[in-house]
Design an enzyme around this catalytic site. Structure first.
Site, PDB file in Angstrom:
ATOM      1  N   GLY A 115       0.825  -1.192   0.000  1.00 50.31           N
ATOM      2  CA  GLY A 115       0.000   0.000   0.000  1.00 50.31           C
ATOM      3  C   GLY A 115       0.864   1.248   0.000  1.00 50.31           C
ATOM      4  CB  CYS A 116       0.218   4.696  -1.158  1.00 49.09           C
ATOM      5  SG  CYS A 116      -1.447   4.943  -0.511  1.00 49.09           S
ATOM      6  CE1 TYR A 117      -1.822   8.185   3.648  1.00 47.91           C
ATOM      7  CE2 TYR A 117      -3.499   6.531   3.213  1.00 47.91           C
ATOM      8  CZ  TYR A 117      -3.118   7.865   3.301  1.00 47.91           C
ATOM      9  OH  TYR A 117      -4.037   8.855   3.053  1.00 47.91           O
ATOM     10  N   PRO A 118       1.664   2.303   3.787  1.00 45.96           N
ATOM     11  CG  PRO A 118       0.493   0.301   4.069  1.00 45.96           C
ATOM     12  CD  PRO A 118       0.423   1.622   3.363  1.00 45.96           C
ATOM     13  CB  THR A 119       5.327   2.252   0.392  1.00 48.54           C
ATOM     14  OG1 THR A 119       4.661   1.206  -0.327  1.00 48.54           O
ATOM     15  CG2 THR A 119       6.699   2.482  -0.223  1.00 48.54           C
TER      16      THR A 119
END
Length: 310
Positions: free
Chosen positions: A116-120
C-alpha cells in the site's frame, strides 16, 4: 517472444498509471480489454490465462476472484495491487528494498502483493530500525500521513474535482479512518515487525498526487544510546547500494524549512528524512513519495521488471 502482460483493471486509476509507464516499452506485449467489456468475466478470464504476468488493479473481492480464475494455471504470475494478499504468507511482499534479499524473493515468486502507499512510507521508516535493534518491537508507533486525492480512485477524484458531484468534497484537507481500523494497519504491523498495531491517522489533501508519512519517536524509549545520528545511520545502512529509496543527509534535512507533499509527484522514488535537533529527545521520521508512484503503479512496474528478469 515478448512476455505478455495483462492489467486487469487497466481503466482504473492505478491501471491507467501502469499503462502510462509502459506506453513506450517495446520489450513487452500488453494485452488489453475494451472498457465496455471490463466486466465480462469470460473475456477477463481468457486474457488472464493468456498472460505471462497479470497485474490486478481491482478491489479486494475482485482480486480474489481473478486469482481463482487462475487456479491450476501456474504459468501465469500475478502482481496484486489490492489489499487482499499483503499479509498472506504464500505471497511475496512487493517492496524490493524491504530487506537485502527481498528483490530476489520477488524475482522468483509467482505471487506478489504490491504494498500500500501509506505502508510503503511507514514500513520503509520503521523496519530498518527494528532490524537494527534500535526500535523495540513493542514500541507504541504512531503514523500520521497525508495523501493526494487520487489514492481514493475515480470516485474520490470526481468528488474532489467536480463541484456538481453529489458527494463533492470542498475541503482543502480532511482526516479519515477515524475508527482507527484502516485496512493498511495489519500490513504496517506485520511487515514493520511490530508487536502492537500502530495508531494510524491518514488524511487527504487537495492535490492529485504526492504523500507525506510521519513516524514521530521518543529517543529515550528506543535502544540505549539512540540518537538523531544513529537512527539516520541505520536508515543509510539499510538502503545503501540501491537507487529507488534515498535517505536524505542530516545536514540537508536540518537546513530545510518545509517538506513539500508533491515534490515527488510523477516519480517512482521515495525520500526518507530524519528530523530533530542534536541533543534533543524527540525525532520525526518522514517518508516522501508519490501515492501512485512508489506507492502503487511505479512499484507494480518495478516488481514486474524484477519478475521478468528471472
Amino acid at each position: 517472444m515478448k512476455p505478455k502482460i495483462f492489467i486487469d483493471g487497466e481503466h482504473g486509476t492505478t491501471g491507467l498509471q501502469i499503462r502510462t509507464r509502459m506506453a513506450d516499452r517495446s520489450d513487452v506485449e500488453l494485452l488489453s480489454i475494451p472498457e465496455a467489456e471490463r466486466r465480462n468475466a469470460a473475456i477477463r478470464e481468457d486474457l488472464l490465462n493468456s498472460a505471462d504476468v497479470a497485474i490486478l488493479c481491482l478491489p479486494d473481492d475482485a482480486s480474489k476472484q481473478a486469482v481463482k480464475m487462475l487456479e491450476g494455471n501456474n504459468a501465469v504470475r500475478i502482481i496484486d495491487t489490492s489489499t487482499a494478499h499483503r499479509v498472506a504468507t504464500d505471497w511475496a511482499y512487493g517492496f524490493a528494498e524491504l530487506d537485502g534479499d527481498q528483490a530476489e524473493k520477488i524475482r522468483d515468486a509467482r505471487l506478489v502483493a504490491n504494498p500500500g502507499c501509506y505502508p510503503t512510507g511507514a514500513i520503509g521508516l520503521v523496519r530498518p530500525l527494528r532490524q537494527a535493534g534500535i526500535l523495540p518491537q513493542d514500541y507504541p508507533v504512531t503514523v500520521n500521513a497525508v495523501s493526494g486525492y487520487t489514492g481514493g480512485g475515480k470516485q474520490m477524484i470526481a468528488q474532489m474535482e467536480d463541484p456538481a458531484n453529489p458527494g463533492h468534497i470542498a475541503s482543502p484537507n480532511f482526516l479519515y479512518g477515524l475508527t482507527l481500523q484502516h485496512k493498511h494497519v495489519p500490513e504496517m504491523k506485520i511487515h514493520g515487525l511490530l508487536d502492537r498495531a500502530p495508531i494510524f491517522s491518514p488524511s487527504v489533501g487537495r492535490f492529485p498526487q504526492g504523500m507525506i508519512v510521519q513516524v514521530p519517536l521518543f529517543l529515550q524509549d528506543l535502544a540505549d544510546g539512540a540518537s538523531l545520528k544513529s537512527v539516520h545511520e541505520a536508515l543509510e545502512a539499510h538502503y545503501a547500494g540501491q537507487s529507488i529509496v534515498e535517505v536524505v543527509p542530516l545536514e540537508s534535512s536540518q537546513a530545510m524549512p518545509r517538506v513539500d507533499a508533491v515534490e515527488l509527484a510523477g516519480k517512482d522514488t521515495m525520500k526518507l528524512f530524519v528530523f530533530g535537533s542534536e541533543g534533543g529527545d524527540q525525532i520525526n521520521l518522514v517518508a516522501l513519495l508519490d501515492n501512485l508512484g512508489k506507492g502503487a503503479s511505479g512499484a507494480a512496474v518495478q516488481n514486474m521488471d524484477l519478475m521478468l528478469s528471472a
